[in-house]
Design a protein around this motif. Structure first.
Motif, short mmCIF file in Angstrom:
data_model
loop_
_atom_site.label_atom_id
_atom_site.label_comp_id
_atom_site.label_asym_id
_atom_site.label_seq_id
_atom_site.Cartn_x
_atom_site.Cartn_y
_atom_site.Cartn_z
N ASN A 138 0.83 -1.21 0.00
CA ASN A 138 0.00 0.00 0.00
C ASN A 138 0.86 1.26 0.00
O ASN A 138 0.55 2.23 -0.69
CB ASN A 138 -0.93 0.00 1.20
CG ASN A 138 -2.07 -0.97 1.05
OD1 ASN A 138 -2.40 -1.38 -0.06
ND2 ASN A 138 -2.67 -1.35 2.16
N ASN A 139 1.94 1.26 0.78
CA ASN A 139 2.83 2.41 0.81
C ASN A 139 3.51 2.62 -0.53
O ASN A 139 3.68 3.75 -0.97
CB ASN A 139 3.87 2.26 1.92
CG ASN A 139 3.26 2.44 3.30
OD1 ASN A 139 2.18 2.98 3.44
ND2 ASN A 139 3.96 1.95 4.30
N THR A 150 0.98 4.06 -3.00
CA THR A 150 0.72 5.46 -2.69
C THR A 150 1.88 6.34 -3.12
O THR A 150 1.68 7.41 -3.70
CB THR A 150 0.49 5.62 -1.17
OG1 THR A 150 -0.60 4.79 -0.78
CG2 THR A 150 0.17 7.06 -0.82
N ALA A 151 3.11 5.90 -2.88
CA ALA A 151 4.29 6.68 -3.28
C ALA A 151 4.37 6.82 -4.80
O ALA A 151 4.67 7.90 -5.31
CB ALA A 151 5.55 6.04 -2.73
N PHE A 205 1.87 6.64 -6.93
CA PHE A 205 0.77 7.51 -7.35
C PHE A 205 1.12 8.97 -7.12
O PHE A 205 0.89 9.82 -7.99
CB PHE A 205 -0.52 7.14 -6.58
CG PHE A 205 -1.65 8.08 -6.86
CD1 PHE A 205 -2.33 8.03 -8.06
CD2 PHE A 205 -2.03 9.02 -5.91
CE1 PHE A 205 -3.37 8.91 -8.32
CE2 PHE A 205 -3.07 9.89 -6.16
CZ PHE A 205 -3.75 9.83 -7.37
N LEU A 206 1.68 9.30 -5.96
CA LEU A 206 2.04 10.69 -5.67
C LEU A 206 3.14 11.18 -6.59
O LEU A 206 3.13 12.34 -7.03
CB LEU A 206 2.46 10.83 -4.21
CG LEU A 206 1.34 10.68 -3.18
CD1 LEU A 206 1.91 10.73 -1.77
CD2 LEU A 206 0.30 11.77 -3.37
#
Length: 81
Positions: free
Chosen positions: A6-7, A10-11, A13-14
């Motif tokens: 998940n991390n 998210t990274a 995507f950002l």
């Protein structure tokens, strides 16, 4: 393992969403290709008055926060006695 996945997602995507907001720089002299011209890049917008307004609002906010803080703490500033 699920937390790492998940991390990572998210990274990623950002990172890639940050590229969506990048722009190319504007052409010099507002797009004219001739030599010379007195208009700087960005149009030469005056911001002098806006900065004065921003500073005035910031000082007013700081004064109000200080006054409310004194009222809440009754002016004792956290004495440990």
């Amino acid at each position: 393992m699920k937390n790492i996945k998940n991390n990572s997602i998210t990274a990623i995507f950002l990172l890639f969403s940050a590229f969506a907001f990048t722009q190319t720089p504007p052409p010099p002299n507002n797009g004219t290709t001739g030599s010379g011209g007195s208009t700087p890049v960005g149009g030469g917008a005056p911001i002098g008055n806006d900065i004065a307004i921003l500073i005035t609002i910031s000082i007013s906010y700081a004064i109000v926060r200080h006054y409310k803080n004194q009222q809440t703490n009754k002016g004792l500033y956290f004495d440990s006695k």
